[in-house]
Design an enzyme around this catalytic site. Structure first.
Site, short mmCIF file in Angstrom:
data_model
loop_
_atom_site.label_atom_id
_atom_site.label_comp_id
_atom_site.label_asym_id
_atom_site.label_seq_id
_atom_site.Cartn_x
_atom_site.Cartn_y
_atom_site.Cartn_z
N ILE A 22 0.86 -1.19 0.00
CA ILE A 22 0.00 0.00 0.00
C ILE A 22 0.90 1.25 0.00
O ILE A 22 1.84 1.34 0.80
CB ILE A 22 -0.93 -0.01 1.22
CG1 ILE A 22 -1.83 -1.26 1.18
CG2 ILE A 22 -1.78 1.27 1.30
CD1 ILE A 22 -2.68 -1.47 2.43
N GLU B 98 2.27 -4.06 5.42
CA GLU B 98 1.30 -3.71 4.37
C GLU B 98 1.73 -4.31 3.04
O GLU B 98 1.34 -3.83 1.98
CB GLU B 98 1.16 -2.18 4.26
CG GLU B 98 2.30 -1.44 3.60
CD GLU B 98 3.44 -1.07 4.52
OE1 GLU B 98 3.64 -1.77 5.54
OE2 GLU B 98 4.16 -0.09 4.21
#
Lengths: 314, 114
Positions: free
Chosen positions: A180, A223
């Site tokens: 991300i 992430e």
């Protein structure tokens, strides 16, 4: 194992394999109120079905024209993605010799023809219950609770088998590594609870965008996620990666520190190469190199690994 | 002489289908539809001396007859299967000859009752 919470027998899926239409009709009719059934008329079609659909249980006839049920059971056990599917033989003969053959082939049980409906239903129920408990245990071991994606333990335990299959059958295997964009800034701005929600949404959207049961999503870091795509070449993986970027952006999760003002991801694509010699790290590190390049190019994009990138990342 | 009950035990067939009369009718219809072709395949295999083929076809027909609780016909196909498995051509031929009249009466019983 499926990436979802615990199920009931009604959610399970049984494949009935028999070359005789009447046998398929009877078995399906005896079970259809209890469990979802599919039917097929040959062992080779059954193997293809199992690879694509991963039923929870197979009811397998023994004597079939193209391939015996025994041989089909051995083949299923030899393929990583189907090796956990239990097989009950539905056999016209229950002689000592036949029983030995069923067990040797790897069957978990057998039912003699003509089938007693009560026995059949109870055997199926019993093995499905066992399968669901095994699946649940594997979920607890292999699933990341926050995102529902697989964890690193799964990667380490299952990937060698997936690689072995692809090498043996000379099939492609591709990886997408994505993370991300500006996630630290997201957490700083919105807080860690909101960050967890973001991870959950991205993960679930990704899982729903992977169209085949054999495609796996693994959370490899905070992430950072890895998508494993068996029987997929670089072009196919690129198409999947671009779809992931689109659907994740379409979630429209607000992110004021992103140039797009919504959460986006960057992705690196790489293909497993036979010269990797079953070394997972080499293949993933190529995807990592491509991901690094995607970040360098401004994020919210996909880069396919190229050997020329090696100098860039170093 | 084989009695009608020995040809078709309809109650047992129905129990094997959890009492579903419509299912039984569909299975009987399938059997009546497929039987001539399957029997012809068996006979062709016998004529060419393909006893492995006879064995496989007899196994299939034994299974279908068993599903419908047709005891006399099931026994006939079990005999053919066994003789063919032993690769005994005279015994297989004899077993086939004994099957024909039983099959005729069984099919008649099925057609009358369904």
């Amino acid at each position: 194992m499926q990436q979802q919470s615990s199920r009931t027998i009604q959610d399970c899926h049984v494949l009935i394999v028999d070359d005789q239409p009447s046998s398929r009709l009877i078995l399906e009719s005896l079970l259809e109120d209890m469990v979802e059934c599919s039917t097929t008329d040959s062992a080779s079609k059954a193997i293809a079905f199992c690879r694509a659909q991963r039923p929870d249980l197979v009811l397998m006839d023994v004597v079939m024209p193209d391939m015996s049920g025994h041989d089909a059971c051995r083949l299923l056990a030899d393929i990583a993605e189907t090796s956990q599917i239990p097989v009950i033989f539905v056999t016209g003969s229950a002689t000592d010799e036949e029983q030995e053959k069923c067990w040797d082939a790897g069957g978990v049980d057998f039912v003699e023809k003509p089938v007693n409906p009560t026995t059949l239903r109870n055997r199926v129920k019993s093995h499905l219950n066992h399968k669901m408990k095994t699946d649940l245990l594997e979920q607890l071991i292999y699933l990341d609770r926050l995102t529902g994606a697989f964890n690193r333990h799964y990667l380490e335990d299952s990937l060698p088998g997936i690689i072995r299959d692809c090498l043996r059958h000379e099939r492609d295997l591709a990886f997408i590594l994505f993370d991300i964009d500006f996630f630290k800034q997201y957490n700083d701005e919105y807080g860690h609870l909101q960050g967890d929600t973001c991870l959950h949404k991205v993960s679930h959207t990704t899982m729903h965008s992977l169209l085949r049961p054999r495609d796996k999503l693994i959370r490899v870091g905070g992430e950072e996620f890895l998508v494993v795509l068996p029987e997929t070449d670089t072009a196919g993986a690129l198409a999947v990666a671009q779809r992931l970027l689109t659907v994740i952006k379409a979630l429209a999760i607000p992110h004021q520190h992103s140039p797009e003002k919504v959460v986006t991801v960057s992705a690196g694509v790489a293909e497993y190469q036979p010269s990797d010699d079953r070394n997972l790290k080499k293949a993933v590190s190529r995807a990592d190199t491509a991901l690094y390049e995607a970040k360098s190019q401004g994020r919210n994009c996909v880069v396919v690994y190229d050997v020329a990138l090696e100098g860039v990342s170093e | 002489m084989i009695t009608t009950a020995e040809l078709w035990n309809k109650d047992q067939a129905l129990r094997r289908m959890m009492g579903k009369e419509s299912l039984l009718q569909r299975v009987v219809a399938l059997f009546l539809e497929q039987y001539p072709t399957q029997w012809q395949t068996l006979r062709s295999n016998l004529e060419t001396g393909d006893l492995a083929g006879v064995q496989a076809q007899a196994h299939t027909l034994k299974g279908s007859a068993g599903e419908l609780a047709l005891p006399a016909l099931t026994d006939c196909f079990a005999n053919i299967e066994q003789a063919a498995k032993m690769r005994d051509l005279p015994a297989t031929t004899s077993a086939c000859e004994q099957t024909q009249p039983v099959a005729d009466r069984t099919l008649e019983a099925l057609q009358q009752d369904c």
